[in-house]
Design an enzyme around this catalytic site. Structure first.
Site, PDB file in Angstrom:
ATOM      1  N   LYS A 150       1.855   4.328   7.403  1.00 22.26           N
ATOM      2  CA  LYS A 150       1.002   5.160   6.559  1.00 22.26           C
ATOM      3  C   LYS A 150       1.386   6.634   6.690  1.00 22.26           C
ATOM      4  O   LYS A 150       2.090   7.040   7.626  1.00 22.26           O
ATOM      5  CB  LYS A 150      -0.462   5.023   6.970  1.00 22.26           C
ATOM      6  CG  LYS A 150      -1.089   3.661   6.727  1.00 22.26           C
ATOM      7  CD  LYS A 150      -1.300   3.395   5.252  1.00 22.26           C
ATOM      8  CE  LYS A 150      -2.002   2.079   5.032  1.00 22.26           C
ATOM      9  NZ  LYS A 150      -1.177   0.943   5.444  1.00 22.26           N
ATOM     10  N   SER A 189       0.801  -1.223   0.000  1.00 19.20           N
ATOM     11  CA  SER A 189       0.000   0.000   0.000  1.00 19.20           C
ATOM     12  C   SER A 189       0.835   1.276   0.000  1.00 19.20           C
ATOM     13  O   SER A 189       0.293   2.367  -0.146  1.00 19.20           O
ATOM     14  CB  SER A 189      -0.944   0.025   1.210  1.00 19.20           C
ATOM     15  OG  SER A 189      -0.242   0.352   2.385  1.00 19.20           O
TER      16      SER A 189
END
Length: 233
Positions: free
Chosen positions: A191, A153
């Site tokens: 993230k 991701s």
């Protein structure tokens, strides 16, 4: 102004760093300068360090860095002084070679390796006992640890599955920084951190994934990305 022995030691350290990237040991320095004991090496190292010619890198074995060359291009020799009949004066000169700063290649430290961290959906953060050798140039000040990346991701940020994320331990970060976020006290993910409308948003760097939105009490920052290591097989 350097004495002859100080100059010889500085030149020897510089040569070894240029040849191998590894600082010579105290035993090697003692033999190269024909000294009777390592205490003489310690005194010379301390004198060069006090004068700003070298730096000892903390918490590293055999790690010295040459910072600068002598201000002038000559050093005094005791033998020449003795030839002039003055034991307290230093006379005569020998040419000093050009000395360039060198960062030693052996400047490597071991940091804790704490399992795998998701770059996709959150997974449990593992606390392991392993360590990872890391070039100190990749790290700044502060305490660091490493996590192996699992998932894709964050590929648009250049973070790939199997990379080792080098993380600076901190509980605070600015919006837009890549962080290790502990979600609901049990799962960790890598993230981009965003804060909006009283909520915390963890953004991926892959259009195939959706942002994750949590309440402020559900997310704890445990570090921010300081660097990456990648192995090629």
């Amino acid at each position: 102004m350097l004495t002859r022995k100080q100059h010889e030691l500085l030149r020897f350290i510089q040569t070894r760093l240029e040849e191998s990237g590894i600082s010579p040991s105290f035993e090697e320095m003692k033999e190269a300068l024909d000294l009777k004991s390592k205490s003489g090496v310690h005194r010379l190292i301390s004198a060069l360090e006090e004068r700003g010619f070298i730096r000892r890198l903390p918490n590293r074995a055999r790690a010295l860095e040459v910072l600068r060359q002598p201000d002038d291009t000559s050093v005094k020799t005791p033998k020449a002084a003795a030839a002039n009949g003055n034991d307290n004066a230093l006379a005569g000169t020998v040419a000093a070679p050009s000395i360039r700063p060198v960062v030693p290649a052996n400047d490597v430290i071991e940091i804790p390796l704490h399992g795998r961290i998701a770059a996709g959906v959150p997974i449990e953060a593992l606390e392991g006992q392993s360590t990872l050798p890391v070039p100190a140039a990749l790290l700044g000040s502060g305490e660091h640890y490493a996590l192996e990346v699992s998932g894709d991701s964050m590929v648009e940020a250049g973070i790939l599955d199997g990379d080792f994320a080098l993380v600076k331990r901190t509980n605070s970060a600015r919006d837009g920084e890549i962080v290790v976020a502990l979600v609901r006290g049990e799962e960790a993910t890598l993230k981009y951190l965003r804060r909006e409308a009283g909520m915390v948003r963890l953004d991926p760097a892959n259009a195939a994934y959706e942002p994750q939105i949590y309440g402020p009490d559900e997310v704890e920052v445990q570090g921010k990305l300081a660097g990456l290591l990648r192995r090629y097989h």
